[in-house]
Design a protein around this motif. Structure first.
Motif, PDB file in Angstrom:
ATOM      1  N   ALA A 536      82.252  36.965 -24.995  1.00  0.00           N
ATOM      2  CA  ALA A 536      82.523  37.518 -26.325  1.00  0.00           C
ATOM      3  C   ALA A 536      82.494  36.433 -27.394  1.00  0.00           C
ATOM      4  O   ALA A 536      81.967  36.643 -28.495  1.00  0.00           O
ATOM      5  CB  ALA A 536      83.879  38.232 -26.333  1.00  0.00           C
ATOM      6  N   VAL A 537      83.030  35.265 -27.071  1.00  0.00           N
ATOM      7  CA  VAL A 537      82.993  34.161 -28.034  1.00  0.00           C
ATOM      8  C   VAL A 537      81.568  33.622 -28.164  1.00  0.00           C
ATOM      9  O   VAL A 537      81.100  33.329 -29.266  1.00  0.00           O
ATOM     10  CB  VAL A 537      83.970  33.041 -27.612  1.00  0.00           C
ATOM     11  CG1 VAL A 537      83.879  31.870 -28.595  1.00  0.00           C
ATOM     12  CG2 VAL A 537      85.399  33.566 -27.551  1.00  0.00           C
ATOM     13  N   ILE A 538      80.875  33.501 -27.039  1.00  0.00           N
ATOM     14  CA  ILE A 538      79.483  33.036 -27.071  1.00  0.00           C
ATOM     15  C   ILE A 538      78.630  33.967 -27.920  1.00  0.00           C
ATOM     16  O   ILE A 538      77.757  33.524 -28.685  1.00  0.00           O
ATOM     17  CB  ILE A 538      78.907  32.924 -25.650  1.00  0.00           C
ATOM     18  CG1 ILE A 538      79.612  31.808 -24.859  1.00  0.00           C
ATOM     19  CG2 ILE A 538      77.405  32.678 -25.678  1.00  0.00           C
ATOM     20  CD1 ILE A 538      79.342  30.418 -25.357  1.00  0.00           C
ATOM     21  N   SER A 554      69.622  32.393 -23.632  1.00  0.00           N
ATOM     22  CA  SER A 554      70.319  33.579 -24.128  1.00  0.00           C
ATOM     23  C   SER A 554      71.819  33.363 -24.020  1.00  0.00           C
ATOM     24  O   SER A 554      72.290  32.427 -23.363  1.00  0.00           O
ATOM     25  CB  SER A 554      69.918  34.806 -23.299  1.00  0.00           C
ATOM     26  OG  SER A 554      70.344  34.645 -21.946  1.00  0.00           O
ATOM     27  N   ALA A 555      72.567  34.276 -24.644  1.00  0.00           N
ATOM     28  CA  ALA A 555      74.029  34.210 -24.563  1.00  0.00           C
ATOM     29  C   ALA A 555      74.502  34.403 -23.133  1.00  0.00           C
ATOM     30  O   ALA A 555      75.439  33.741 -22.674  1.00  0.00           O
ATOM     31  CB  ALA A 555      74.641  35.265 -25.483  1.00  0.00           C
ATOM     32  N   SER A 556      73.849  35.304 -22.410  1.00  0.00           N
ATOM     33  CA  SER A 556      74.269  35.561 -21.029  1.00  0.00           C
ATOM     34  C   SER A 556      74.021  34.350 -20.141  1.00  0.00           C
ATOM     35  O   SER A 556      74.853  34.018 -19.280  1.00  0.00           O
ATOM     36  CB  SER A 556      73.551  36.792 -20.470  1.00  0.00           C
ATOM     37  OG  SER A 556      72.147  36.603 -20.493  1.00  0.00           O
ATOM     38  N   GLN A 557      72.869  33.665 -20.344  1.00  0.00           N
ATOM     39  CA  GLN A 557      72.602  32.485 -19.532  1.00  0.00           C
ATOM     40  C   GLN A 557      73.582  31.356 -19.860  1.00  0.00           C
ATOM     41  O   GLN A 557      74.076  30.664 -18.958  1.00  0.00           O
ATOM     42  CB  GLN A 557      71.172  31.993 -19.734  1.00  0.00           C
ATOM     43  CG  GLN A 557      70.801  30.856 -18.774  1.00  0.00           C
ATOM     44  CD  GLN A 557      69.409  30.326 -18.992  1.00  0.00           C
ATOM     45  OE1 GLN A 557      69.026  30.010 -20.123  1.00  0.00           O
ATOM     46  NE2 GLN A 557      68.632  30.226 -17.922  1.00  0.00           N
ATOM     47  N   PHE A 561      76.063  29.598 -17.226  1.00  0.00           N
ATOM     48  CA  PHE A 561      76.128  28.152 -16.993  1.00  0.00           C
ATOM     49  C   PHE A 561      77.581  27.668 -17.013  1.00  0.00           C
ATOM     50  O   PHE A 561      78.001  26.876 -16.171  1.00  0.00           O
ATOM     51  CB  PHE A 561      75.333  27.404 -18.068  1.00  0.00           C
ATOM     52  CG  PHE A 561      73.845  27.415 -17.868  1.00  0.00           C
ATOM     53  CD1 PHE A 561      73.268  27.933 -16.707  1.00  0.00           C
ATOM     54  CD2 PHE A 561      73.002  26.890 -18.842  1.00  0.00           C
ATOM     55  CE1 PHE A 561      71.892  27.937 -16.534  1.00  0.00           C
ATOM     56  CE2 PHE A 561      71.631  26.881 -18.678  1.00  0.00           C
ATOM     57  CZ  PHE A 561      71.075  27.407 -17.520  1.00  0.00           C
ATOM     58  N   ILE A 562      78.345  28.144 -17.996  1.00  0.00           N
ATOM     59  CA  ILE A 562      79.746  27.723 -18.097  1.00  0.00           C
ATOM     60  C   ILE A 562      80.525  28.172 -16.875  1.00  0.00           C
ATOM     61  O   ILE A 562      81.300  27.393 -16.287  1.00  0.00           O
ATOM     62  CB  ILE A 562      80.385  28.280 -19.387  1.00  0.00           C
ATOM     63  CG1 ILE A 562      79.741  27.645 -20.622  1.00  0.00           C
ATOM     64  CG2 ILE A 562      81.888  28.041 -19.399  1.00  0.00           C
ATOM     65  CD1 ILE A 562      80.182  28.248 -21.938  1.00  0.00           C
ATOM     66  N   GLN A 563      80.304  29.411 -16.454  1.00  0.00           N
ATOM     67  CA  GLN A 563      81.001  29.928 -15.282  1.00  0.00           C
ATOM     68  C   GLN A 563      80.653  29.127 -14.031  1.00  0.00           C
ATOM     69  O   GLN A 563      81.531  28.787 -13.229  1.00  0.00           O
ATOM     70  CB  GLN A 563      80.635  31.402 -15.069  1.00  0.00           C
ATOM     71  CG  GLN A 563      81.382  32.366 -15.945  1.00  0.00           C
ATOM     72  CD  GLN A 563      82.848  32.479 -15.567  1.00  0.00           C
ATOM     73  OE1 GLN A 563      83.663  31.658 -15.975  1.00  0.00           O
ATOM     74  NE2 GLN A 563      83.196  33.480 -14.765  1.00  0.00           N
ATOM     75  N   LYS A 564      79.380  28.827 -13.855  1.00  0.00           N
ATOM     76  CA  LYS A 564      78.972  28.082 -12.659  1.00  0.00           C
ATOM     77  C   LYS A 564      79.480  26.649 -12.694  1.00  0.00           C
ATOM     78  O   LYS A 564      79.845  26.085 -11.653  1.00  0.00           O
ATOM     79  CB  LYS A 564      77.445  28.105 -12.528  1.00  0.00           C
ATOM     80  CG  LYS A 564      76.898  29.447 -12.078  1.00  0.00           C
ATOM     81  CD  LYS A 564      75.464  29.334 -11.590  1.00  0.00           C
ATOM     82  CE  LYS A 564      75.011  30.631 -10.932  1.00  0.00           C
ATOM     83  NZ  LYS A 564      73.658  30.530 -10.343  1.00  0.00           N
ATOM     84  N   LEU A 565      79.509  26.064 -13.890  1.00  0.00           N
ATOM     85  CA  LEU A 565      80.003  24.694 -13.998  1.00  0.00           C
ATOM     86  C   LEU A 565      81.462  24.615 -13.588  1.00  0.00           C
ATOM     87  O   LEU A 565      81.869  23.708 -12.864  1.00  0.00           O
ATOM     88  CB  LEU A 565      79.829  24.197 -15.438  1.00  0.00           C
ATOM     89  CG  LEU A 565      80.274  22.756 -15.729  1.00  0.00           C
ATOM     90  CD1 LEU A 565      79.472  21.758 -14.905  1.00  0.00           C
ATOM     91  CD2 LEU A 565      80.156  22.442 -17.220  1.00  0.00           C
ATOM     92  N   PHE A 593      70.772  19.425 -18.751  1.00  0.00           N
ATOM     93  CA  PHE A 593      71.469  18.254 -19.288  1.00  0.00           C
ATOM     94  C   PHE A 593      71.784  18.445 -20.769  1.00  0.00           C
ATOM     95  O   PHE A 593      72.776  17.913 -21.271  1.00  0.00           O
ATOM     96  CB  PHE A 593      70.633  17.000 -19.063  1.00  0.00           C
ATOM     97  CG  PHE A 593      70.221  16.816 -17.628  1.00  0.00           C
ATOM     98  CD1 PHE A 593      71.167  16.802 -16.618  1.00  0.00           C
ATOM     99  CD2 PHE A 593      68.884  16.679 -17.275  1.00  0.00           C
ATOM    100  CE1 PHE A 593      70.801  16.650 -15.298  1.00  0.00           C
ATOM    101  CE2 PHE A 593      68.509  16.524 -15.963  1.00  0.00           C
ATOM    102  CZ  PHE A 593      69.466  16.513 -14.962  1.00  0.00           C
ATOM    103  N   LYS A 594      70.955  19.191 -21.447  1.00  0.00           N
ATOM    104  CA  LYS A 594      71.250  19.555 -22.836  1.00  0.00           C
ATOM    105  C   LYS A 594      72.508  20.425 -22.874  1.00  0.00           C
ATOM    106  O   LYS A 594      73.358  20.283 -23.757  1.00  0.00           O
ATOM    107  CB  LYS A 594      70.059  20.302 -23.431  1.00  0.00           C
ATOM    108  CG  LYS A 594      70.050  20.423 -24.935  1.00  0.00           C
ATOM    109  CD  LYS A 594      68.733  21.027 -25.421  1.00  0.00           C
ATOM    110  CE  LYS A 594      68.668  21.082 -26.930  1.00  0.00           C
ATOM    111  NZ  LYS A 594      67.382  21.655 -27.399  1.00  0.00           N
ATOM    112  N   PHE A 595      72.619  21.317 -21.914  1.00  0.00           N
ATOM    113  CA  PHE A 595      73.815  22.148 -21.797  1.00  0.00           C
ATOM    114  C   PHE A 595      75.059  21.287 -21.574  1.00  0.00           C
ATOM    115  O   PHE A 595      76.094  21.474 -22.221  1.00  0.00           O
ATOM    116  CB  PHE A 595      73.644  23.157 -20.662  1.00  0.00           C
ATOM    117  CG  PHE A 595      74.935  23.734 -20.159  1.00  0.00           C
ATOM    118  CD1 PHE A 595      75.665  24.618 -20.931  1.00  0.00           C
ATOM    119  CD2 PHE A 595      75.433  23.377 -18.906  1.00  0.00           C
ATOM    120  CE1 PHE A 595      76.876  25.141 -20.466  1.00  0.00           C
ATOM    121  CE2 PHE A 595      76.628  23.888 -18.434  1.00  0.00           C
ATOM    122  CZ  PHE A 595      77.357  24.768 -19.224  1.00  0.00           C
ATOM    123  N   LEU A 596      74.964  20.331 -20.663  1.00  0.00           N
ATOM    124  CA  LEU A 596      76.119  19.479 -20.366  1.00  0.00           C
ATOM    125  C   LEU A 596      76.528  18.671 -21.592  1.00  0.00           C
ATOM    126  O   LEU A 596      77.725  18.476 -21.840  1.00  0.00           O
ATOM    127  CB  LEU A 596      75.808  18.560 -19.183  1.00  0.00           C
ATOM    128  CG  LEU A 596      75.675  19.267 -17.819  1.00  0.00           C
ATOM    129  CD1 LEU A 596      75.198  18.290 -16.754  1.00  0.00           C
ATOM    130  CD2 LEU A 596      77.003  19.903 -17.413  1.00  0.00           C
TER     131      LEU A 596
END
Length: 698
Positions: A536-538, A554-557, A561-565, A593-596
């Motif tokens: 919801a925040v994303i 996308s927002a879902s991806q 990623f956050i959940q898996k991390l 790595f951009k995500f991290l």
């Protein structure tokens, strides 16, 4: 004077009397020009490093050693004086400006001039070439004992780590080096190292004796750096509590200030360079890529930096080079480690295997740091890089091949071009560097820097003025602040937080938060959120920012990623799972790595602003626990900090024991290195030893 008549490659091929006659003629011409030329004449100065490549190494030139030292003294390049063979007067000058506290380094004339300005207590803004030795000035100031609390602002965490290593090596017994957000300074001497984002948020700085700002040109908003406002605000905060400041940067011709500027300073501009450069014009080459690879295959050009416009271009060219060339047989263990700890699908691994390093913003910091280390040790003789390396990190490059003429899709200006070119050559290693030009260089132009904090505050952007203290504001600024408080329904502290993402972005977020609350979206939570609460925040964030800014499509991806991390037991597991499940074009593999990187600062700041607006609507909301964990990748703080210092989490997490602090974890790693523990491969042992600055037992 003009040195165009000197054919240095041809001269280096001479021997015997022919060589002696030519060198005598050059030295006589240079000696006659010392009084006739400007003190920082590059054409005169470059004779010294060129002679340093010949005189000490050719038997027939032994009789010229004393004359060479005399010429080095006369030009001000005192660091080239040979104390063993120089006459008494020249040797005394060299010994006078040699600093035993810095391992016996000898300074040159212009470094001494800059230090004299600073030791009088004046503020100094220094513009000098890349090879000037600006970092040595910082070390000399620290070694003087005049400064107890020092703040150093650096543009990147990679450069923070480089400074940290050097400062801890030289001053570990004199200063506490405070670099990480959770580091706690003591009452004694301390050096605060930080990017602008870190230093602006520190509340424990106290009174500062000296503020140092490296790459100060980034204070100019006209440089189109989106971090400029934060940098100006951070430096304003530091100068407001600092007794003296020292700004350093390359190739600046003037600094623009308001008529009645708040801070006075001396501006020292010099062209004084300690190395010479040979330039090779390849603009007329038809097959530029082919010629590039030909030059990279010549070991006389190593170590070589290849400047390209973007991370994708760096990856692509490095892989293409690896298809036809192998420039090292010392990097196979590195490639194997990357396969085992990042994932065999990461395309650049093949490039590393054949001796080609890559350095850009999508390379993990500890891996990028090791790339540079191996490059400097000539184990990776070629490094493809973007502006992330050019702007700051020191390398031992002999050659720079400027393959592109742009950064992303914008042609670079003469200032940036000069910075890139200035990376060729390194004092003490490569007295004469090489630059290969594949495109038309931009026309020379003067570069003027206009820092926001040196300008008229009434003309400054709102994102900056919200950081001004009450005594520095005007009625016009007070009115602007009142309007901002009313529009955003925030106090001054809230406005400063909102400015971290940009006040325009914050205003848009406020509107989307209000809409989400009306729609009863689950953005009101405390503690550790569920998937739908994160999502919801994303969903709000991606209304003002593109998901690709955070390495997702996308927002879902991004939420996934956050959940898996946070659910992965180790960083290695997270990365290998990503690699196994990756679909699509492999050129996008390094988006993880951009995500991290986004998890460290960008995403937490946006979450914090959303939280602030939810609370402003009188809801009980607290994201702090989640955001603290997100910013450190849901790992122990010690693991994240060591990763910034060059030890990848994939190694340190094997040694981490619950409850470890930095000292206990570091000690365990040091012991593993010293005893040759089987939990570290030979390659990892060398890596950790280099990062911790300890010697591996033979």
């Amino acid at each position: 004077m003009s040195t165009a008549a000197f054919d240095w490659p041809a001269i280096s091929q001479l021997s015997g009397d022919a060589l002696k006659q030519q060198i005598f003629s050059i030295m006589r011409t240079a000696a006659l020009s010392v009084n006739a030329s400007e003190t920082d004449d590059p054409q005169l100065l470059e004779i010294i490093p060129r002679l340093a490549d010949l005189v000490p190494h050719r038997v027939e030139l032994a009789s010229f050693n004393q004359a060479f030292s005399a010429l080095a003294r006369a030009t001000g390049l005192w660091n080239y004086i040979d104390k063993e063979t120089a006459d008494t007067a020249d040797r005394l000058i060299a010994e006078t400006v040699t600093l035993p506290e810095l391992g016996g380094i000898t300074l040159h004339r212009e470094q001494i001039a800059a230090l004299n300005e600073l030791f009088t207590g004046r503020n100094l803004v220094l513009s000098a070439p890349t090879s000037f030795g600006k970092s040595l000035l910082i070390d000399a100031l620290l070694a003087s004992g005049r400064y107890k609390r020092v703040a150093i602002v650096l543009p990147t965490i990679a450069l923070l780590d480089e400074f940290r290593r050097r400062l801890r090596r030289r001053f570990r017994d004199n200063f506490q080096v405070v670099m990480h957000p959770n580091d706690t300074p003591g009452e004694g001497p301390a050096i605060f190292l930080g990017t602008q984002e870190r230093l602006i948020n520190r509340t424990d700085l106290g009174a500062i004796d000296l503020t140092v700002v490296d790459e100060f040109y980034k204070l100019d908003p006209n440089r189109r750096d989106e971090r400029s406002v934060t940098l100006n605000a951070a430096v304003y905060k530091l100068l407001s509590r600092s007794r003296q400041f020292f700004f350093l940067g390359p190739n600046i011709d003037n600094v623009q200030v308001a008529t009645e500027g708040r801070w006075k300073f001396e501006f020292l501009r010099t062209r004084f360079s300690t190395v010479a450069v040979d330039t090779f014009d390849l603009r007329g080459i038809t097959d530029k890529q082919g010629r590039l690879f030909d030059e990279l295959g010549e070991d006389e050009n190593w170590p070589a930096l290849v400047f390209v416009s973007s991370p994708d271009k760096a990856n692509r060219l490095a892989l293409a080079a690896a298809e036809g060339l192998a420039v090292s047989d010392l990097s196979g263990a590195f490639a194997d480690w990357l396969r085992d700890n990042v994932g065999k699908g990461w395309p650049i691994i093949k490039a590393v295997e054949y001796g080609f390093g890559i350095h850009h913003g999508r390379i993990p910091r500890a891996i990028a740091s090791h790339m540079v280390r191996m490059f400097n040790d000539e184990e990776l003789p070629v490094l493809f890089c973007t502006s992330t390396l050019i702007e700051g990190v020191n390398t031992a490059a002999k050659t720079v091949l400027i393959f592109d003429k742009s950064i992303s899709r914008t042609n670079y200006d003469f200032f940036t071009f000069s910075n890139i070119r200035g990376r060729a050559g390194r004092l003490g290693q490569h007295h004469v560097g090489k630059v290969f030009l594949f495109n038309e260089p931009p026309p020379p132009e003067l570069t003027e820097v206009s820092p926001t904090l040196f300008g008229d505050d009434d003309d400054a952007p709102d994102d900056y003025v919200v950081h001004l203290s009450d005594e520095d504001t005007s009625k016009e600024i007070d009115d602007r602040m009142a309007t901002l408080r009313a529009n955003l329904r925030l106090d001054n502290a809230g406005l400063r937080l909102a400015s971290s993402v940009g006040l325009e972005v914050a205003f848009a977020l406020k509107q989307h938060v209000a809409a989400a609350l009306r729609q009863r979206r689950p953005i009101v939570w405390v503690g550790y959120p569920q998937y739908d609460q994160i999502r919801a925040v994303i969903d709000i964030i991606v209304k003002v920012k593109q998901p690709r800014e955070f390495g997702a499509f996308s927002a879902s991806q991004l939420t996934l990623f956050i959940q898996k991390l946070r659910s992965s037991a180790t960083m290695r597991n997270f990365l290998l799972d990503y690699d196994t499940n990756f679909q699509g074009d492999r050129s996008g593999h390094d988006n993880v790595f951009k995500f991290l990187r986004a998890c460290e600062y960008g995403l937490p700041q946006l979450f914090s602003v959303v939280e602030m607006f939810v609370r402003s609507e009188d809801y009980v909301c607290d994201y702090s626990l989640f955001l603290h964990e997100l910013s450190r990748w849901f790992r122990a703080e010690e693991l994240k900090n060591l990763d910034e210092e060059g030890i990848p989490i994939q190694i340190s997490e094997r040694f981490y024991v619950s409850g470890d602090n930095r000292a206990s974890l570091t000690l365990r790693l040091e012991q593993a290195v010293m005893v040759g523990a089987p939990s570290l491969s030979v390659f990892e042992r060398k890596w950790v030893a280099a990062a911790l600055d300890i010697k591996v037992p033979t």
